[in-house]
Design a protein around this motif. Structure first.
Motif, PDB file in Angstrom:
ATOM      1  N   THR A 160       0.817  -1.210   0.000  1.00 12.22           N
ATOM      2  CA  THR A 160       0.000   0.000   0.000  1.00 12.22           C
ATOM      3  C   THR A 160       0.855   1.265   0.000  1.00 12.22           C
ATOM      4  O   THR A 160       0.335   2.363  -0.176  1.00 12.22           O
ATOM      5  N   TYR A 161       2.158   1.094   0.218  1.00 12.92           N
ATOM      6  CA  TYR A 161       3.072   2.242   0.179  1.00 12.92           C
ATOM      7  C   TYR A 161       4.458   1.767  -0.239  1.00 12.92           C
ATOM      8  O   TYR A 161       4.936   0.736   0.219  1.00 12.92           O
ATOM      9  N   TRP A 162       5.090   2.509  -1.137  1.00 16.14           N
ATOM     10  CA  TRP A 162       6.460   2.217  -1.533  1.00 16.14           C
ATOM     11  C   TRP A 162       7.025   3.392  -2.319  1.00 16.14           C
ATOM     12  O   TRP A 162       6.299   4.232  -2.829  1.00 16.14           O
ATOM     13  N   GLU A 163       8.343   3.447  -2.372  1.00 11.58           N
ATOM     14  CA  GLU A 163       9.058   4.375  -3.236  1.00 11.58           C
ATOM     15  C   GLU A 163      10.178   3.590  -3.906  1.00 11.58           C
ATOM     16  O   GLU A 163      10.820   2.756  -3.265  1.00 11.58           O
ATOM     17  N   LEU A 164      10.408   3.857  -5.182  1.00  9.29           N
ATOM     18  CA  LEU A 164      11.521   3.204  -5.857  1.00  9.29           C
ATOM     19  C   LEU A 164      12.011   4.090  -6.995  1.00  9.29           C
ATOM     20  O   LEU A 164      11.259   4.858  -7.566  1.00  9.29           O
ATOM     21  N   GLY A 165      13.305   3.972  -7.275  1.00  5.76           N
ATOM     22  CA  GLY A 165      13.876   4.793  -8.338  1.00  5.76           C
ATOM     23  C   GLY A 165      15.371   4.585  -8.458  1.00  5.76           C
ATOM     24  O   GLY A 165      15.890   3.488  -8.192  1.00  5.76           O
ATOM     25  N   VAL A 166      16.066   5.636  -8.842  1.00  6.96           N
ATOM     26  CA  VAL A 166      17.521   5.590  -8.987  1.00  6.96           C
ATOM     27  C   VAL A 166      18.114   6.796  -8.277  1.00  6.96           C
ATOM     28  O   VAL A 166      17.450   7.828  -8.102  1.00  6.96           O
ATOM     29  N   THR A 167      19.385   6.670  -7.892  1.00  7.29           N
ATOM     30  CA  THR A 167      20.028   7.747  -7.149  1.00  7.29           C
ATOM     31  C   THR A 167      21.527   7.794  -7.408  1.00  7.29           C
ATOM     32  O   THR A 167      22.153   6.757  -7.681  1.00  7.29           O
ATOM     33  N   TYR A 168      22.069   8.988  -7.339  1.00  6.94           N
ATOM     34  CA  TYR A 168      23.516   9.147  -7.309  1.00  6.94           C
ATOM     35  C   TYR A 168      24.020   8.620  -5.960  1.00  6.94           C
ATOM     36  O   TYR A 168      23.285   8.625  -4.965  1.00  6.94           O
ATOM     37  N   PRO A 169      25.288   8.208  -5.887  1.00  7.56           N
ATOM     38  CA  PRO A 169      25.834   7.759  -4.595  1.00  7.56           C
ATOM     39  C   PRO A 169      25.932   8.892  -3.576  1.00  7.56           C
ATOM     40  O   PRO A 169      26.126   8.641  -2.382  1.00  7.56           O
ATOM     41  N   THR A 170      25.772  10.140  -4.018  1.00 10.41           N
ATOM     42  CA  THR A 170      25.916  11.298  -3.135  1.00 10.41           C
ATOM     43  C   THR A 170      24.652  11.620  -2.346  1.00 10.41           C
ATOM     44  O   THR A 170      24.644  12.606  -1.595  1.00 10.41           O
ATOM     45  N   ILE A 171      23.576  10.840  -2.484  1.00 10.53           N
ATOM     46  CA  ILE A 171      22.357  11.127  -1.741  1.00 10.53           C
ATOM     47  C   ILE A 171      22.662  11.149  -0.244  1.00 10.53           C
ATOM     48  O   ILE A 171      23.367  10.270   0.270  1.00 10.53           O
ATOM     49  N   PRO A 172      22.187  12.152   0.501  1.00 13.95           N
ATOM     50  CA  PRO A 172      22.433  12.201   1.948  1.00 13.95           C
ATOM     51  C   PRO A 172      21.854  10.977   2.651  1.00 13.95           C
ATOM     52  O   PRO A 172      20.762  10.515   2.307  1.00 13.95           O
ATOM     53  N   ARG A 173      22.583  10.457   3.620  1.00 13.47           N
ATOM     54  CA  ARG A 173      22.154   9.239   4.314  1.00 13.47           C
ATOM     55  C   ARG A 173      21.748   9.487   5.766  1.00 13.47           C
ATOM     56  O   ARG A 173      21.085   8.636   6.359  1.00 13.47           O
TER      57      ARG A 173
END
Length: 329
Positions: free
Chosen positions: A206-219
């Motif tokens: 009922t909820y999700w997020e998915l995609g692509v990211t640079y390795p620089t995304i804040p963690r």
């Protein structure tokens, strides 16, 4: 008469299959054109002065060009083309009339053979469509999730192909690359060239997020940039409360779809600098982003979300093709 009707029906079924395939293919082209137009508009806004200089140069060039084609020549050319089109249409009608199954007078044996052949052709066409599925799936890449990036409330399967939310905060090393607030995990592999396609199984969620990211995304921390698509480092599609939203740079794009998908595809094209999200069941595009050029390599990124009192307890599963684990490129 019954065999003739069967033959006509097979041709109509072929026509329906091909029409649907054309609709899907054109939808992809339209989505990519819109994404490219949006990227171009952004680029023009950022480089307004440069565009003005180019327009001035083009204006000067236009004035210097000799007009070698007169209006009369153009009209004559169009008239000739129209005449040729009419002749082509006339010939096409003759061919179609001759090929019309109803107009063919066949003996029973020959009719049975044609019916058998049309059945074979229909099966072949059905197996090869949608054409866009064959094309995109040819770029399928294997992806595995990196457990060292997973939020402590995410359980990454031993095979590295799924992520599941758990209410228990796992006692894991607080590594620099681990998300500590957002329920994210990214892939071990990253790509920086070529064309790549991945499918994720989101059945029952009922909820999700998915995609692509640079390795620089804040963690670390609760900054919005840690969420997928909220910063300039990532692109995603989110499903929440029965609605779909594409995100990048913190800008939401609400998608006019209501179907609850079982699989979502992500097609990343480094040649065009674009990423497209699509319904993997029939390969209809959901949204495309066109960056022109990616500035870094891209990882697959997932957020399975909280379990929402058991209604969202299922994992997100990467539907990997059966092939050896690839190296990053």
């Amino acid at each position: 008469m019954e065999i003739r009707q069967s033959i006509v029906q097979r041709y109509e079924e072929m026509h329906a299959v091909l029409n649907e395939d054309l609709r899907i293919t054109l939808s992809h082209l339209d989505m990519e054109e819109k994404a490219a137009a949006s990227a171009l508009e952004t680029l023009m806004e950022r480089n307004g002065s440069l565009i003005q200089e180019i327009e001035q140069d083009l204006s000067t060039l236009d004035e210097a060009l000799d007009q070698t084609v007169t209006e009369t020549n153009i009209m004559s050319f169009l008239s000739a083309m129209e005449h040729q089109d009419l002749e082509d249409m006339s010939r096409e009608r003759v061919v179609q009339d001759k090929a019309d199954p109803i107009s063919i007078d066949l003996d029973e044996v020959k009719a049975e053979q044609i019916l058998s052949l049309t059945n074979d052709v229909l099966r072949l066409i059905s197996s090869q469509t949608p054409v866009i599925r064959k094309l995109i799936k040819s770029y399928s890449s294997v992806m595995y999730l990196d457990p060292q990036t997973a939020h402590p409330k995410l359980v990454v399967s031993p095979s590295g192909d799924s992520a599941t939310y758990t209410k228990t905060w796992q006692q894991l090393p607080d590594l620099a690359g681990r998300f500590d607030t957002t329920l994210n995990v990214i892939s071990s592999q990253a790509h920086s060239r070529g064309l790549h396609y991945w499918e994720m199984d989101v059945t029952g969620k009922t909820y999700w997020e998915l995609g692509v990211t640079y390795p620089t995304i804040p963690r670390k921390g609760s900054t919005e940039d840690c969420w997928l698509g909220r910063g300039d480092d990532s692109w995603c599609v989110e499903f929440f409360d029965g609605k779909y939203t594409a995100w990048h740079g913190g800008v939401p794009h609400h998608l006019p779809v209501t179907k609850q998908f079982s699989r979502i595809g992500v097609f990343c094209n480094f040649v065009a600098g674009s990423v497209t999200f699509l319904d993997a069941d029939d390969m209809m595009p959901l949204y495309s982003y066109c960056e022109g050029t990616f500035s870094d390599c891209l990882h697959l990124a997932l957020c399975p979300g909280h379990d929402h009192n058991g209604t969202n307890s299922r994992p997100i599963v990467i539907c990997n093709p059966t092939s050896p684990m690839p190296m990053s490129d």
